[in-house]
Design a protein around this motif. Sequence first.
Motif, short mmCIF file in Angstrom:
data_model
loop_
_atom_site.label_atom_id
_atom_site.label_comp_id
_atom_site.label_asym_id
_atom_site.label_seq_id
_atom_site.Cartn_x
_atom_site.Cartn_y
_atom_site.Cartn_z
N ASP A 160 1.95 -2.80 5.54
CA ASP A 160 0.81 -3.27 4.76
C ASP A 160 0.99 -4.78 4.57
O ASP A 160 2.11 -5.29 4.56
CB ASP A 160 0.76 -2.55 3.41
N GLN A 206 13.81 5.82 8.54
CA GLN A 206 13.16 6.22 9.80
C GLN A 206 13.94 5.65 10.98
O GLN A 206 14.33 4.48 10.97
CB GLN A 206 11.72 5.70 9.83
N ARG A 224 11.47 1.17 2.44
CA ARG A 224 11.43 1.85 3.72
C ARG A 224 12.43 1.18 4.63
O ARG A 224 12.40 -0.04 4.81
CB ARG A 224 10.02 1.80 4.32
N GLN A 230 5.29 -1.40 14.74
CA GLN A 230 4.14 -0.50 14.69
C GLN A 230 4.50 0.80 13.97
O GLN A 230 3.67 1.39 13.28
CB GLN A 230 3.66 -0.18 16.12
N SER A 231 5.75 1.24 14.13
CA SER A 231 6.17 2.50 13.51
C SER A 231 6.39 2.37 12.01
O SER A 231 6.47 3.38 11.30
CB SER A 231 7.47 3.00 14.16
N ARG A 263 4.48 1.27 9.69
CA ARG A 263 3.29 1.49 8.86
C ARG A 263 3.15 0.37 7.82
O ARG A 263 3.05 0.60 6.62
CB ARG A 263 3.34 2.86 8.18
#
Length: 360
Positions: free
Chosen positions: A162, A301, A275, A157-158, A160
């Motif tokens: 697509d 992240q 990412r 969920q963190s 992001r």
Amino acid sequence: MRAAVLRKGSIVVDTVPDPVLEQGQVLVRSMACGICGSDLHAAKFTRQFVDLAARTGGRWGMDPDRDVVFGHEFCCEVVEYGPNTPARLKPGTPVVSMPLTLSGQTVQGIGYSNDIAGGFAQYMPLADRMLLPVPNGLSPVHAALTEPIAVGWHAVQSARLDQDDVPLVVGCGPVGLAVIAGLAIRGVHPIIAADYSPARRALALKMGADIVVNPAAASPYETWKTTATPDGFDGSRYAQLFGLGPKLRPAVIFECVGVPGVIQQIMEGAPASARIVVVGVCMETDRFEPFFGIVKQLNVQFVLAYTKEEFAESLSHIAEGRVNVAPLVTGTVGLDGVSVAFAELGNPEKHAKIIVDPWT
């Protein structure tokens, strides 16, 4: 009550005091509790674990010189309610909860506390407001995996995501497998997973991975590139500068190993603009070269745990069959078997998740 206790670096079975309930608490009987990788680290490197917790804000206020009863991945049943606490659920109702309780207005963690026993004990005092009834007749063993599945769901969920993203999961231990399950629920495909262990790669396929890679035989990043490259792609600098032709699909790489050096390896192997979501819990000093991140414009992240909504959603995912947790359970032990289980979990070919039943 009986419990498996960490005492001076060893797991022993002993009798510990029964919980004394406060207002807002519920006495629950522990039915099944998973052994987490964090438990293994806390048992082997207790002072390091405590020192890091103190330096990062005191998340776990554990005294390494006192007894502690681990266990934060649990399913229980309601026994009785504390004073002045309305009985919301009937005795015998199976429940799960985030691993915390309330003492007055103070939130206290479950599983790394010297004062409150975790799920490796026969009883716990949980917060009524945090209890979630287990639906659909889900077995306690499978319901106990709500917590680790929530860790993977939070990471997904963190991220992001697509629908055009191509995810790569590096490390297929319990954390990586939970991430794979979360990606499958989100419907983001193809899911590529990498691990040196044949047993873990097999589990990755069962949890929803489409492609598995043995890093000893092939590069996960080359596998990702082959998978994410569309027909007619021109990777030359000027073609990319002027936007000629189709583009590579975006990369989202989940680091699920948690040992020094892996972040650097990922930054070296990742494509530009990737990412990187760091899910693995590394408790040692690590180092990486920022220049790789700068030149490739990487986004890194770090994530931990889950929200209460994600925890509840994870229970629903398991109960509704959106994720099959059965392959993750590779053993069940009673309290007398906890010490051996801690040792055996070091072998990835033998075990993924061992469940503790405090009553056997």
